[in-house]
Scaffold this active site. Structure first.
Site, mmCIF file in Angstrom:
data_model
loop_
_atom_site.group_PDB
_atom_site.id
_atom_site.type_symbol
_atom_site.label_atom_id
_atom_site.label_comp_id
_atom_site.label_asym_id
_atom_site.label_seq_id
_atom_site.Cartn_x
_atom_site.Cartn_y
_atom_site.Cartn_z
ATOM 1 N N SER A 1 3.401 0.731 -0.102
ATOM 2 C CA SER A 1 2.191 1.550 -0.010
ATOM 3 C C SER A 1 2.549 2.924 0.542
ATOM 4 O O SER A 1 3.595 3.096 1.179
ATOM 5 C CB SER A 1 1.183 0.905 0.941
ATOM 6 O OG SER A 1 1.609 1.068 2.275
ATOM 7 N N ASP A 2 1.679 3.888 0.320
ATOM 8 C CA ASP A 2 1.784 5.127 1.083
ATOM 9 C C ASP A 2 1.334 4.794 2.510
ATOM 10 O O ASP A 2 0.739 3.734 2.760
ATOM 11 C CB ASP A 2 0.939 6.248 0.476
ATOM 12 C CG ASP A 2 1.404 7.627 0.958
ATOM 13 O OD1 ASP A 2 2.095 7.699 2.003
ATOM 14 O OD2 ASP A 2 1.063 8.636 0.317
#
Ligand code: BGC
Length: 662
Positions: free
Chosen positions: A229-230
């Site tokens: 994920s970011d």
């Protein structure tokens, strides 16, 4: 060294601990089975300085000062894949030296909107160009036993409200425009990791979007690496578990046990033991990455730091990435003019330490002013940092030569993460200043340093204009060498410079919003849209002059196995060495409706001695002529008469030929 089968020896808790961060930039070790901590760092412009654990704050350590690499738009403007590989190898090598396993780079989203805050971290408006540049860049990074992490998958084309904005886009545009670069990163470059974007696609966050991650990235393209994920981009445990998220990074909920993919995931797994297969797949992917970067191998590459070779690489990229937009017999400034006035807000600004996550601490950074002082050592250089307009104009009238170094820089609201620009104007009254300088000294040379388009109301009056991105450690020297003629410029624009926002396809077709953003421009992004509707830009995609005239001749196209072989001759008509990027655009058969007049399908940068002529060979793959067909849900090639344009830019077509491709 670990291998993926270690998963069979791990407890549920140990496996879950590999699915989320344990610090700002790392994932836990599992010493019991010999798994070491996995360490990451930003980003595209160099290895970011170490950050405090409790807040986003650099630790200010001398040893974090690294080679400052040209930004992605500069690198892409070279149109030179060899230089991408070189830049990648520098980044990978410095990342290794700093003990990193994954470098969170490159960013390759499409530059769709001139206001996009992160355009400077991306490469281009054209998916083919991105594909050709991202592949060697990733290969360069990964050649150093470091994983690249291509980001932000997908559709991060704006920054304002990036965590919530929803994107609606046709499948055709999704596959032909927005995903092409990612597909190349996976299939051609073999990237080891991919980062999700903050925004939503079809109302599901991209960090756990079933369609984007499971169906396309992993099933269709066969990606077998890590999808992360970011930072704080994960919003839901069940979606993370089921929709292909392998590692959650960047919690903003205090203790990492509170991460969506930590205790909550463990609890979910205990409740649903049948979900353990999903967990095992995530862990296998991480362990595969450990093996790929030879983690734990005593012979693993240990990298190098701030070497002369690394610094030279930044010079090479910068000097080929500078774009000469306009030149009416002003440049280059040869010899030593007696008085040189240097003006403009970017003349002595260092650019390395801004922009958001791509900011770095540079070992050194040559500013444009310093570069000019180095290059024109025998001239009197006048630079008045805070001069009022009157004094500046009086100096300009007396000067033999004026260099105005303006543009944008990295603060929120200009070229920076987290917010878009408000408009396309140059800040700090630069337009007025440039117009006034041009009146006093019509030969004023203007160089704009910027990561995205700006308006140029004074353009008709300007005779010499350079366009650059953020140029890196040796940037000032590279720029001055172009001004002085030691380097013959050879960069070409990787995105259109429009006259104004109203001309931009994303705006013209409507649907533009920071909430539910409908991409009604569809595939007509960038030059595809300007060309389709005959909208004249300030400077078109692919444009870039040199100090030499180039002659194109003898275009021959022939259908061969798998595509079209193209040859032509290019001659340097000048008395100095030069480089030219030959661009091949393709026009589609008549029966295919709703296509842009031309699309880039091949290019080649050739180096020519004074007066030299060379034959250039290019190849257009038939697969690259296939178009996404929504009813077939795949790319489909159509037989017919195609037009091959050999061009110096998307609007400077030198030679054309029709050919039946079947
Ligand atoms: C950015 C990413 C970056 C991450 C870690 C995020 O805000 O969007 O590109 O890699 O932070 O710094």
């Amino acid at each position: 060294m670990v291998n993926e089968n270690l998963v069979n020896e791990m407890t549920l808790e140990e496996k879950v601990s590999l699915c989320h961060a344990c610090s700002r930039f790392s994932v836990a070790s599992v010493p019991r089975v010999g798994i070491e901590e996995l360490v990451m760092s930003d980003g595209p412009n160099g290895v970011r300085e170490e950050q405090a654990e409790d807040e986003w704050r650099g630790l200010g350590r001398k040893e974090d000062e690294c080679t400052y690499l040209p930004n992605m738009t500069t690198m892409a403007s070279t149109w030179n894949p060899e230089l991408c590989k070189k830049q990648g190898a520098v980044l990978g090598s410095e990342a290794r030296f700093r003990g990193k396993d994954i470098i969170l780079s490159p960013g390759i989203n499409i530059i769709r909107n001139p206001l996009g805050g992160r355009n400077f971290e991306y490469m281009s408006e054209d998916p083919y160009l991105i594909s050709q540049m991202v592949t060697p860049l990733i290969q360069g990074i990964q050649s150093q036993d470091v994983a690249a992490c291509v980001k932000h998958y997908a559709l991060n084309n704006e920054e304002t409200n990036r965590g919530e904005v929803n994107v609606e886009v046709s499948k055709r545009a999704l596959f032909e425009i927005y995903l092409k670069g990612f597909e190349a990163a996976v299939k051609d470059a073999g990237v080891y990791s991919v980062m999700g974007a903050y925004n939503c696609y079809n109302h599901q966050h991209c960090c756990h979007n079933a369609y984007l991650v499971n169906e396309i990235l992993k099933d269709r393209w066969g990606f077998d690496g890590v999808f992360m994920s970011d930072w704080a981009g994960t919003k839901d445990t069940m979606e993370g578990a089921c929709n292909g998220l392998d590692i959650e990074m960047g919690s903003e909920r205090g203790d990492h046990r509170n991460d969506h993919m930590a205790d909550a995931f463990l609890a979910l797994l205990k409740q649903h033991p049948e979900m353990e297969a999903l967990l095992d797949d995530k862990v296998r992917r991480s362990l595969r990455l450990h093996a790929r970067i030879r983690k734990g191998d005593p012979n693993r590459n240990s990298g190098a730091y701030n070497t002369p070779e690394h610094q030279q690489a930044t010079y090479d990229v910068a000097s080929e990435g500078i774009v000469l937009l306009k030149n009416e017999n002003v440049l280059p400034i040869t010899g030593s003019p007696a008085r040189i006035l240097v003006a403009g807000p970017n003349a002595d600004r260092k650019q390395s330490d801004g922009g958001g996550s791509s900011a770095i601490r540079a070992f050194y950074e040559v500013t444009p002013l310093e570069g000019i002082q180095n290059r024109f050592a025998n001239s009197q250089i006048i630079y008045l940092a805070d001069a009022d307009r009157e004094t500046l104009l009086a100096e300009a009238a007396k000067a033999d030569c004026v260099f105005y170094i303006g543009g944008l820089h990295h603060i929120e609201g200009l070229d920076s993460e987290n917010a878009d620009k408000k408009d396309m104007k140059l800040p700090y009254g630069q337009d007025e200043e440039i117009a006034a300088l041009l009146q006093v000294n019509p030969n004023t040379v203007i160089a704009l340093i910027s990561g995205s388009p700006v308006e140029m109301p004074w353009l008709n009056e300007a005779k010499a204009l350079l366009w650059t991105g953020y140029l890196g450690t040796e940037g000032g020297n590279a720029l001055a060498d172009v001004l002085g003629g030691a380097v013959n410029p050879s960069g070409k624009l990787t995105y259109t410079l429009p006259r104004c926002m109203e001309d931009v396809p994303a705006v013209r077709y409507g649907g533009y919003s920071y909430e539910n953003n409908r991409y009604l421009d569809d595939i007509f992004v960038g030059y595809r849209g300007y060309d389709r509707d005959n909208v004249e830009p300030l400077f078109c995609f692919g444009h870039g002059l040199s100090y030499s005239e180039m002659q194109y001749s003898d275009l021959v196209c022939a259908v061969s196995d798998g595509g079209v072989d193209i040859t032509l001759k290019v001659k340097n008509l000048s008395k100095i060495p030069a480089k030219e990027t030959v661009q091949i655009y393709v026009g589609y058969p008549e029966q295919i409706s709703d296509r842009p007049p031309r699309e880039l399908k091949a290019f080649h940068k050739v180096t020519l001695a004074a007066g030299e002529e060379k034959q250039v060979k290019l190849f257009v793959k038939k697969a690259d002529l296939a178009l996404f067909c929504e009813s077939a849900d795949s790319f489909v090639f159509s037989e017919g008469m195609y037009r091959i344009d050999a061009a110096a830019s998307s609007r400077n077509i030198r030679l054309s030929q029709e050919i039946a491709v079947y």
